[in-house]
Write a protein that holds these residues in place. Structure first.
Motif, PDB file in Angstrom:
ATOM      1  N   ASP A  31      23.234 -16.276  42.128  1.00  0.00           N
ATOM      2  CA  ASP A  31      22.136 -16.607  41.222  1.00  0.00           C
ATOM      3  C   ASP A  31      21.169 -17.620  41.838  1.00  0.00           C
ATOM      4  OD1 ASP A  31      24.574 -18.521  40.091  1.00  0.00           O
ATOM      5  OD2 ASP A  31      22.584 -19.478  39.984  1.00  0.00           O
ATOM      6  N   VAL A  32      20.029 -17.761  41.215  1.00  0.00           N
ATOM      7  CA  VAL A  32      18.904 -18.510  41.788  1.00  0.00           C
ATOM      8  C   VAL A  32      19.249 -19.990  42.009  1.00  0.00           C
ATOM      9  CG1 VAL A  32      17.752 -19.162  39.632  1.00  0.00           C
ATOM     10  CG2 VAL A  32      16.376 -18.572  41.652  1.00  0.00           C
ATOM     11  N   ASP A  33      20.188 -20.518  41.249  1.00  0.00           N
ATOM     12  CA  ASP A  33      20.555 -21.932  41.379  1.00  0.00           C
ATOM     13  C   ASP A  33      21.767 -22.171  42.273  1.00  0.00           C
ATOM     14  OD1 ASP A  33      19.770 -22.208  37.891  1.00  0.00           O
ATOM     15  OD2 ASP A  33      18.529 -22.826  39.611  1.00  0.00           O
ATOM     16  N   SER A  34      22.251 -21.141  42.923  1.00  0.00           N
ATOM     17  CA  SER A  34      23.555 -21.239  43.592  1.00  0.00           C
ATOM     18  C   SER A  34      23.506 -21.872  44.969  1.00  0.00           C
ATOM     19  CB  SER A  34      24.161 -19.851  43.749  1.00  0.00           C
ATOM     20  OG  SER A  34      23.341 -19.092  44.625  1.00  0.00           O
ATOM     21  N   GLY A  35      22.308 -21.964  45.575  1.00  0.00           N
ATOM     22  CA  GLY A  35      22.270 -22.455  46.951  1.00  0.00           C
ATOM     23  C   GLY A  35      22.453 -21.352  47.979  1.00  0.00           C
ATOM     24  N   HIS A  36      22.859 -20.166  47.553  1.00  0.00           N
ATOM     25  CA  HIS A  36      22.998 -19.035  48.479  1.00  0.00           C
ATOM     26  C   HIS A  36      21.879 -18.023  48.311  1.00  0.00           C
ATOM     27  CE1 HIS A  36      27.037 -20.249  49.665  1.00  0.00           C
ATOM     28  NE2 HIS A  36      27.289 -20.489  48.391  1.00  0.00           N
ATOM     29  N   PHE A  37      21.111 -18.214  47.246  1.00  0.00           N
ATOM     30  CA  PHE A  37      20.132 -17.221  46.805  1.00  0.00           C
ATOM     31  C   PHE A  37      19.228 -16.741  47.943  1.00  0.00           C
ATOM     32  CE2 PHE A  37      17.473 -15.143  43.725  1.00  0.00           C
ATOM     33  CZ  PHE A  37      16.159 -15.377  44.092  1.00  0.00           C
ATOM     34  N   HIS A  38      18.538 -17.679  48.589  1.00  0.00           N
ATOM     35  CA  HIS A  38      17.539 -17.263  49.575  1.00  0.00           C
ATOM     36  C   HIS A  38      18.166 -16.623  50.808  1.00  0.00           C
ATOM     37  CE1 HIS A  38      13.869 -18.426  47.612  1.00  0.00           C
ATOM     38  NE2 HIS A  38      14.471 -19.529  47.196  1.00  0.00           N
ATOM     39  N   ARG A  39      19.317 -17.157  51.239  1.00  0.00           N
ATOM     40  CA  ARG A  39      19.954 -16.553  52.412  1.00  0.00           C
ATOM     41  C   ARG A  39      20.470 -15.151  52.084  1.00  0.00           C
ATOM     42  NH1 ARG A  39      23.795 -21.353  54.218  1.00  0.00           N
ATOM     43  NH2 ARG A  39      23.607 -21.696  51.983  1.00  0.00           N
ATOM     44  N   ASP A  40      20.959 -14.963  50.854  1.00  0.00           N
ATOM     45  CA  ASP A  40      21.416 -13.626  50.442  1.00  0.00           C
ATOM     46  C   ASP A  40      20.265 -12.632  50.508  1.00  0.00           C
ATOM     47  OD1 ASP A  40      23.749 -14.605  47.746  1.00  0.00           O
ATOM     48  OD2 ASP A  40      23.948 -14.583  49.940  1.00  0.00           O
ATOM     49  N   VAL A  41      19.120 -13.035  49.941  1.00  0.00           N
ATOM     50  CA  VAL A  41      17.971 -12.131  49.894  1.00  0.00           C
ATOM     51  C   VAL A  41      17.522 -11.786  51.308  1.00  0.00           C
ATOM     52  CG1 VAL A  41      15.550 -11.884  49.238  1.00  0.00           C
ATOM     53  CG2 VAL A  41      17.169 -12.900  47.625  1.00  0.00           C
ATOM     54  N   SER A  42      17.348 -12.804  52.150  1.00  0.00           N
ATOM     55  CA  SER A  42      16.821 -12.496  53.489  1.00  0.00           C
ATOM     56  C   SER A  42      17.830 -11.747  54.348  1.00  0.00           C
ATOM     57  CB  SER A  42      16.320 -13.760  54.198  1.00  0.00           C
ATOM     58  OG  SER A  42      17.243 -14.796  54.030  1.00  0.00           O
ATOM     59  N   ALA A  43      19.127 -11.843  54.025  1.00  0.00           N
ATOM     60  CA  ALA A  43      20.133 -11.124  54.834  1.00  0.00           C
ATOM     61  C   ALA A  43      19.953  -9.624  54.768  1.00  0.00           C
ATOM     62  CB  ALA A  43      21.541 -11.496  54.374  1.00  0.00           C
ATOM     63  N   VAL A  44      19.513  -9.095  53.634  1.00  0.00           N
ATOM     64  CA  VAL A  44      19.454  -7.635  53.492  1.00  0.00           C
ATOM     65  C   VAL A  44      18.058  -7.104  53.179  1.00  0.00           C
ATOM     66  CG1 VAL A  44      21.879  -7.385  52.868  1.00  0.00           C
ATOM     67  CG2 VAL A  44      20.194  -7.759  51.073  1.00  0.00           C
ATOM     68  N   ASP A  45      17.062  -7.996  53.116  1.00  0.00           N
ATOM     69  CA  ASP A  45      15.761  -7.557  52.635  1.00  0.00           C
ATOM     70  C   ASP A  45      15.110  -6.494  53.521  1.00  0.00           C
ATOM     71  OD1 ASP A  45      12.587  -8.828  51.640  1.00  0.00           O
ATOM     72  OD2 ASP A  45      14.138  -7.983  50.346  1.00  0.00           O
ATOM     73  N   ASP A  46      15.381  -6.544  54.834  1.00  0.00           N
ATOM     74  CA  ASP A  46      14.749  -5.576  55.720  1.00  0.00           C
ATOM     75  C   ASP A  46      15.570  -4.295  55.868  1.00  0.00           C
ATOM     76  OD1 ASP A  46      15.891  -6.769  58.978  1.00  0.00           O
ATOM     77  OD2 ASP A  46      16.788  -6.907  56.978  1.00  0.00           O
ATOM     78  N   LEU A  47      16.630  -4.149  55.113  1.00  0.00           N
ATOM     79  CA  LEU A  47      17.488  -2.966  55.225  1.00  0.00           C
ATOM     80  C   LEU A  47      17.194  -1.975  54.098  1.00  0.00           C
ATOM     81  CD1 LEU A  47      20.778  -4.814  56.134  1.00  0.00           C
ATOM     82  CD2 LEU A  47      19.229  -3.603  57.674  1.00  0.00           C
ATOM     83  N   ALA A  48      17.683  -0.762  54.277  1.00  0.00           N
ATOM     84  CA  ALA A  48      17.384   0.307  53.309  1.00  0.00           C
ATOM     85  C   ALA A  48      18.294   0.235  52.094  1.00  0.00           C
ATOM     86  CB  ALA A  48      17.547   1.659  53.994  1.00  0.00           C
ATOM     87  N   ILE A  49      18.059  -0.760  51.243  1.00  0.00           N
ATOM     88  CA  ILE A  49      18.835  -0.841  50.003  1.00  0.00           C
ATOM     89  C   ILE A  49      17.963  -0.364  48.845  1.00  0.00           C
ATOM     90  CG2 ILE A  49      20.309  -2.709  50.810  1.00  0.00           C
ATOM     91  CD1 ILE A  49      18.600  -4.662  49.182  1.00  0.00           C
TER      92      ILE A  49
END
Lengths: 84, 270, 468
Positions: free
Chosen positions: B66-84
């Motif tokens: 979730d947005v307040d978790s501290g992992h949010f941005h790294r999670d998003v950028s980890a897969v954003d360029d992939l075909a999900i």
């Protein structure tokens, strides 16, 4: 300081990094005969890709596929501060 | 429209690499609740590495933290360029949706899992990047400190509310997963109830639940056969409206039959 | 003349010269709970008898005295249908002075009946015996059910010795072993341990991969029209096979279909279907659990059969000649549809045909069920390490990712392609596995050949190599 990533579960591998002046890659695997070379290759290719040479990598493999070996190594490298 | 959404723990290689074998229409690779807090980084890397190398014939969503978790941005950028196919956003609220929409280009499936989110459901679901909503009844009932039961009386109103919101916005409403792994009769009752209230699909936390969910949320064999007969008669007569079995069949009904057959083909029933 | 009754093995060896007869046979119906083989072989160990040729129908891990005789160099050759555990490991590592011959259940019976495999003394555990030496396996303190693998031995061995712990006062009217074939009966305290005897059945799998394989298998059987009134069927006792059987029973109930018979190893699951009227008869060559044993005792449509009647191609009553569908497992298969259930990929012995090769060659439709990958090891190799069953007898291979049809079964392929089932060539299925695992390097096999795989036509299918 040793750093680890991954588990001993089936289809996973445990990567342990230890300080070293040179690159050492050691593989123990339940499918060593069949895939030992392939695992070694993935580990070395990943280290090459990230430009890491001074580290000892031990891989304790329980049948992990290439993507898992790669991911566990990258996680360990990040945890150990070898890469960002 | 997917009938089943199977959660796959994001740090478990054996399950990730079999993700498309379980016959669900969609999978949700999970970086959140099924991953220990000390392995969030490992799960993120594993999911990224897998998706970069392999792709099965199934919709793939990634549940980020979730947005307040501290992992949010790294999670998003980890897969954003992939075909999900999109992100599943837990603990969704309007601000969190905005934050995610700014950070990525993929569709978003919010999990509605607290009382305020239920009340804000319309605002959450109407966002153009949001493609549906998932009900998270375990966390919701925990927040409200009420008992979560097998007949679901405590979430009955919420199910109806979310069904209304989603249907008004013409987006899928995905029901909460059934959490009793070995109770398939209970699952069948729960899924039927959700469908009857307007859910279009259901999340699952175990692969053995998928077949039942697919059956209950997909078009039935008899509905498929009826649709086939309507289309056959339509091409036979060439008229805009015709009679079949004593009923008047016009263009909207023919169009509905066409969409049902397309869905059946997608679900491998034809 | 009734057999001679002895009250101990010591007494028996006053009648038989232990050093004279070297070809010994045993059956494995007491499975891992067997006491008889260890007790008998202890005498051979203590007497330091050498040059033994053992013919056990299978070898289980608990047969530790066999391992001792191997270590002491007292065994010249072994002929069997299945082996795993320490004995298998030892033979793989050391080989034998003579040969390891792997046969099939039907082939072993045939070879004994033909006189091709000579048995000097058959030591046969017999759960219940009467005063005339007649025996059955479904009564007695340590009952094990059908004695199918003991019958040919009892009829053709030079000397037939029954070892029992239960002598019945009433005559046995329908014996599996005939008293006229028995020379000696040895009475001991216990022939086996009940926990080890009837522990052969696993439970129906709920593992998602196994569930998927079973569901594809049943859908395939349906599509080819195999599920019809009066069909006959055999499946193993493994988790996936049991699930296939269970899913079949649901369809049979819905459509009011009754099967004509189930054959092979029988479990409580098969018994439940017999009692529910879903199948007409059970032809039982071995019982895997107590439910099967007790059903055999009381239900006359649950019929014990000898290994010869089960699967000997020369037996006029051969049951599997009428078999429509068999579900079998595999350790490896290859691009020619050959199947290996004898060794692992290092060539180490981990099993054997049992009834695999027999049923595959007779059944109208032979289905192999297996995960496509076990851990990182792909099921499908270019060539199996050891051929247990020839590819020409295999029709379908069902994995969780796809179904391969033997190229000669154009009839089955046509029917399956009309469905939405994932039918593909075996090469494609192998390529899918390799896209995940990479192509494995084959471990090197040892140079020395230590044995052979022989099928029931006496053809040598393959060699067995010493472990490198």
């Amino acid at each position: 300081m040793n750093v680890t990533a991954g588990t001993y579960e089936s289809s996973d591998c445990l990567i342990r990094l230890s300080p070293s002046t040179t690159r050492k890659v050691i593989v123990e695997s339940i499918v060593f005969d069949q895939f030992g070379d392939a695992i070694q290759r993935v580990l070395n290719d990943t280290l090459d890709q990230y430009g890491v040479s001074a580290v000892q990598v031990e891989c304790f493999d329980k049948g992990a596929l290439d993507y898992t070996v790669r991911a566990r190594l990258i996680t360990a490298l990040k945890r150990g501060g070898y890469i960002e | 429209m997917s009938r089943s959404y199977l959660f796959i723990p994001g740090n478990t290689p054996s399950m990730i690499q079999s993700h498309d074998v379980y016959d669900s229409d969609a999978v949700i690779l999970d970086l959140e609740d099924s991953v220990a807090v000390y392995d969030k980084d490992a799960a993120r890397e594993l999911v990224r590495s897998f998706l970069a190398a392999h792709r099965g014939n199934v919709e793939v969503f990634v549940r980020i933290n979730d947005v307040d978790s501290g992992h949010f941005h790294r999670d998003v950028s980890a897969v954003d360029d992939l075909a999900i196919n999109g992100y599943v956003l837990p603990k969704a609220n309007p601000q969190a949706i905005d934050a995610l929409a700014k950070a990525c280009n993929h569709p978003i499936l919010p999990i509605i899992e607290d009382p305020q989110a239920v009340l804000d459901a319309y605002a959450i679901v109407r966002h153009p990047q949001v493609k549906g909503a998932i009900l998270g009844a375990e966390d919701l009932t925990k927040e409200m400190m009420i008992e979560r039961t097998s007949d679901g009386i405590e979430i009955h109103h919420v199910r109806s509310h979310l069904a209304l919101v989603c249907h008004a916005l013409q987006k899928p409403f995905i029901d909460t997963p059934w959490t009793v792994v070995d109770d398939l009769d209970g699952l069948a009752k729960d899924a039927s109830l959700a469908r009857s209230l307007g859910a279009t699909g259901k999340a699952a936390i175990h692969p053995n639940h998928v077949a039942l969910i697919n059956d209950l949320f997909g078009p039935s064999e008899s509905a498929i056969r009826d649709a086939e007969r309507i289309l056959a008669k339509a091409s036979e007569t060439g008229k805009g409206a015709f009679r079949l079995d004593g009923k008047m069949i016009d263009e909207p009904i023919v169009e509905k039959a066409r969409r049902l057959i397309a869905a059946a083909a997608r679900y491998n029933k034809r | 003349m009734p057999p001679v009754f002895c009250h101990s093995l010591e007494e028996l060896f006053q009648h038989i010269d232990i050093h004279k007869h070297k070809h010994l046979s045993f059956h494995h119906h007491l499975r891992n709970g067997d006491f008889v083989m260890n007790t008998v072989l202890r005498h051979y160990r203590d007497e330091q008898v050498e040059g033994l040729h053992l013919h056990p129908s299978s070898i289980f891990p608990s047969y530790t005295m066999l391992l001792e005789l191997l270590e002491r160099g007292q065994i010249a050759s072994v002929t069997t249908n299945y082996l795993n555990g320490p004995v298998a490991q030892w033979i793989s590592e050391h080989g034998l002075p003579g040969e390891l011959k792997m046969q099939t259940h039907g082939g072993r019976a045939r070879s004994i009946i033909d006189g091709r495999d000579r048995i000097d003394v058959a030591y046969l555990a017999a759960p219940a015996v009467d005063a005339m030496g007649n025996a059955v396996g479904y009564l007695g303190q340590h009952r094990c059910g059908s004695l199918g693998y003991a019958v040919a031995d009892s009829q053709h061995a030079g000397i037939t010795v029954l070892v029992t712990d239960t002598v019945l006062s009433d005559p046995i009217t329908d014996p599996e072993i005939q008293g006229v074939d028995v020379d000696y009966v040895v009475i001991v305290d216990a022939i086996g341990d009940p926990d080890g005897i009837v522990s052969g059945t696993t439970s129906i799998t709920t593992h998602p991969i196994g569930v998927r394989i079973a569901s594809l298998t049943v859908a395939a059987l349906d599509a080819i029209g195999a599920i019809r009134e009066g069909f006959s069927f055999q499946s193993g006792a493994g988790g996936v096979s049991l699930r296939v059987t269970d899913e079949l029973s649901k369809i049979m109930r819905q459509r009011h279909i009754t099967a004509s018979f189930f054959s092979g190893g029988i479990t409580g699951h098969h018994v439940a279907m017999l009692e529910a009227g879903l199948v007409d008869r059970l032809y039982d060559v071995q019982c895997f659990d107590l439910a099967a044993v007790d059903s055999l005792a009381r239900n006359d449509r649950h019929i014990p059969i000898s290994a010869s009647r089960y699967a000997n191609p020369a037996d006029p009553d051969q049951v599997i000649a009428d078999l429509d569908v068999v579900i079998l497992g595999a350790t490896e298969v290859d691009l020619d549809f050959n199947v290996n259930v004898t060794t692992d990929s290092h060539g180490v012995l981990i099993g054997g045909s049992g009834g695999h090769s027999d049923t595959a060659s007779e059944s109208q439709v032979t289905v192999i069920v297996s995960p496509l990958m076990r851990g990182r090891l792909p099921l499908i190799k270019d060539r199996v390490t050891t051929i247990t069953t020839k590819g020409e007898h295999v029709d379908l291979i069902v994995t969780e990712r796809g179904i391969a049809v033997h190229p000669e079964r154009v009839d089955l392929k046509a029917k399956l392609e009309q469905t939405t089932l994932p039918v593909m060539t075996i090469e494609t299925l192998q390529a899918i596995a390799h896209s995940y695992t990479g192509k494995p390097v084959d471990p090197p096999l040892g140079e020395r050949i230590i044995g052979v795989v022989e099928d029931r036509t006496y053809e040598i299918l393959d060699n067995i190599h010493q472990k490198k």
